[in-house]
Design a protein around this motif. Sequence first.
Motif, PDB file in Angstrom:
ATOM      1  N   ARG A  18      -2.867  -6.828   8.224  1.00  0.00           N
ATOM      2  CA  ARG A  18      -4.142  -6.456   7.592  1.00  0.00           C
ATOM      3  C   ARG A  18      -3.960  -5.315   6.599  1.00  0.00           C
ATOM      4  NH1 ARG A  18      -5.768  -6.453  12.996  1.00  0.00           N
ATOM      5  NH2 ARG A  18      -6.340  -4.260  13.055  1.00  0.00           N
ATOM      6  N   LYS A  29      -1.884  -4.413   1.784  1.00  0.00           N
ATOM      7  CA  LYS A  29      -2.676  -4.659   0.584  1.00  0.00           C
ATOM      8  C   LYS A  29      -2.435  -3.532  -0.389  1.00  0.00           C
ATOM      9  CE  LYS A  29      -6.306  -7.077   3.017  1.00  0.00           C
ATOM     10  NZ  LYS A  29      -7.311  -6.735   4.023  1.00  0.00           N
ATOM     11  N   CYS A  57       0.829  -1.219   0.000  1.00  0.00           N
ATOM     12  CA  CYS A  57       0.000   0.000   0.000  1.00  0.00           C
ATOM     13  C   CYS A  57       0.860   1.265   0.000  1.00  0.00           C
ATOM     14  CB  CYS A  57      -0.933  -0.005   1.198  1.00  0.00           C
ATOM     15  SG  CYS A  57      -0.069  -0.342   2.748  1.00  0.00           S
ATOM     16  N   GLY A  97      -6.532   4.033   3.322  1.00  0.00           N
ATOM     17  CA  GLY A  97      -6.826   3.367   4.592  1.00  0.00           C
ATOM     18  C   GLY A  97      -5.725   2.389   4.960  1.00  0.00           C
ATOM     19  N   ASN A  98      -5.226   1.665   3.966  1.00  0.00           N
ATOM     20  CA  ASN A  98      -4.201   0.662   4.246  1.00  0.00           C
ATOM     21  C   ASN A  98      -2.848   1.283   4.576  1.00  0.00           C
ATOM     22  OD1 ASN A  98      -5.665  -1.779   4.149  1.00  0.00           O
ATOM     23  ND2 ASN A  98      -5.813  -1.570   1.926  1.00  0.00           N
ATOM     24  N   ILE A  99      -2.449   2.332   3.869  1.00  0.00           N
ATOM     25  CA  ILE A  99      -1.154   2.941   4.221  1.00  0.00           C
ATOM     26  C   ILE A  99      -1.259   3.593   5.598  1.00  0.00           C
ATOM     27  CG2 ILE A  99      -1.567   5.105   2.941  1.00  0.00           C
ATOM     28  CD1 ILE A  99       1.835   3.450   3.478  1.00  0.00           C
ATOM     29  N   GLY A 146      -3.105   2.519   8.028  1.00  0.00           N
ATOM     30  CA  GLY A 146      -3.040   1.398   8.961  1.00  0.00           C
ATOM     31  C   GLY A 146      -1.627   0.858   9.120  1.00  0.00           C
ATOM     32  N   LEU A 200      -2.112  -5.728  12.733  1.00  0.00           N
ATOM     33  CA  LEU A 200      -2.517  -4.538  11.966  1.00  0.00           C
ATOM     34  C   LEU A 200      -1.614  -4.352  10.744  1.00  0.00           C
ATOM     35  CD1 LEU A 200      -4.100  -1.950  11.452  1.00  0.00           C
ATOM     36  CD2 LEU A 200      -2.728  -0.811  13.217  1.00  0.00           C
TER      37      LEU A 200
END
Lengths: 308, 308
Positions: free
Chosen positions: B223, B226, B17, B204-206, B208, B220
């Motif tokens: 998850r 991605k 990500c 959202g993924n970066i 996270g 985390l």
Amino acid sequence: MREVTAFAPATVANVSCGFDILGFAIDSLGDKVKVKLTEGSALKVVEIQGDEGKLPFESEKNTCSVAIQAMLDQMDLHVGMEISLYKGLPLGSGMGSSAASAAAALVAANEVLGKPFSKEDLVPFAMEAERIACGAAHADNVAPSILGGFVLIRGYDPLDVIKLPVPDGLHCTLLHPHLELKTSDSRSVLKQQISLKDATMQSGNIAGLIAGLYKSDFPLIGRSLKDVIAEPSRALLIPGFYELREAIKNVGALGSGISGSGPTIFILSSNESIATKAGEVSRKVFDEIGLGVDVYVSKVNVKGAFIL
Amino acid sequence: MREVTAFAPATVANVSCGFDILGFAIDSLGDKVKVKLTEGSALKVVEIQGDEGKLPFESEKNTCSVAIQAMLDQMDLHVGMEISLYKGLPLGSGMGSSAASAAAALVAANEVLGKPFSKEDLVPFAMEAERIACGAAHADNVAPSILGGFVLIRGYDPLDVIKLPVPDGLHCTLLHPHLELKTSDSRSVLKQQISLKDATMQSGNIAGLIAGLYKSDFPLIGRSLKDVIAEPSRALLIPGFYELREAIKNVGALGSGISGSGPTIFILSSNESIATKAGEVSRKVFDEIGLGVDVYVSKVNVKGAFIL
């Protein structure tokens, strides 16, 4: 019968580069909800104050009752409740008004029932209220209103809610200009396709903002508060938006953005004095274009919704 | 005359990500560069080992000399240097080979000159070498190779480099399959327009992932690993990519992605034992499709380039 009143704070969602994934809570501004256990198994909204008669009493349409019903459904519990809603937030302002009502209702109802759920558990129920109020089960207002602080919604499949730290001193100035902006208009101006370059810039900035919150690095937070995706389209709907950005930078504020889908604007500052000055210069900008504005200066709320 | 040898590590850029904004350094794998002050004012590449004769000796084309020249230009200094490059990294593998050469050259030359620059200061000079080697002055390999650890490139205008924490125990498995993948091919498959939905998921993924690094929260991190932007196109160029992802998840690895523009694949794990198992099951996947692979297991390097 047992009754409990809870308060839930206003929230800023779509925090600039945190479009659709980041929100935070505001101190002192918010909604109150009283929940009273009753005989029977019906949820009844018995009182609404401060909404100028605009909100529905029907339990399948009111965000308070919809949220509580989602909680009861999960428990497979059939109890009666009387719900009283005291709006402290203007409707449709971009301050998370519907989210605060749902959050306060859930925290009160959870207390009345003896706290079967943690605060984190309540978020999905409040999202059902957002589905009714906004047409989409977003979590970026309800999660910070319930939990407080900055909250990241990493994703929805499954829901992944992450509480982030709040640097000491961080203050928010909220500007609510007296103009009506329909959420549907704010949505319709959004581009559905964006360039790889803009997506990469947005990623860099949200990464910088998260790092800035963890490091309490105010300059980094300021450098990261840039939205190249939603703001360029939406700012055109808010007169004075860019003049205001210049003015608040000149008094040392970290940055500004559109709160939710507007028309409220949020400003972040490293202390209360700058946040207050930022409010004053912003008021002047709106005065010059002949637009009334409500100005609120507040710490970032770290405790979220609570029992009164 | 004074001479100094420096080592600079391999790096993983485009960390899932973190496409185009995030990189990290690998322990033990890397390049060495010896720099010797000489009479005159010319930079001369006098020796290159381990490149199978593929790298240029011309000082305006070699990444080591280009990087050092950028540093000397900034100082307006005219000195002579002899440069020897000992490649430990395969070329064009996606492990930051050109970046490691430039990083080692700069750290050695800076030492020879009495350390006029901090490590952070060296990053822009190494970016000039990337411009020659890759056609774009990216910092997501050179910054972690020089500084070590995870490094965020928030933006380029101006350059904003942020060092991130490395959770204790975090290990990387690098898989270098024996197939040639031209950077130009990897670039050409990238979509230049992406949907708002995908851009929001990537954000959202970066966010996270950054939070996961600060919290040392391995689940985390897993998850969040991605990539919905570059990987769906690029993974098609690497046989076994998705089979491998399944296999490494089954042994408890956090996640995997394409290193740089490939074909190397990186896997992150919470400890060395899982990282080793992830390497073993990956080798089996490549064995089954008849593709040779080099497997390296390493901690994430936290110190970056250093003097030997």
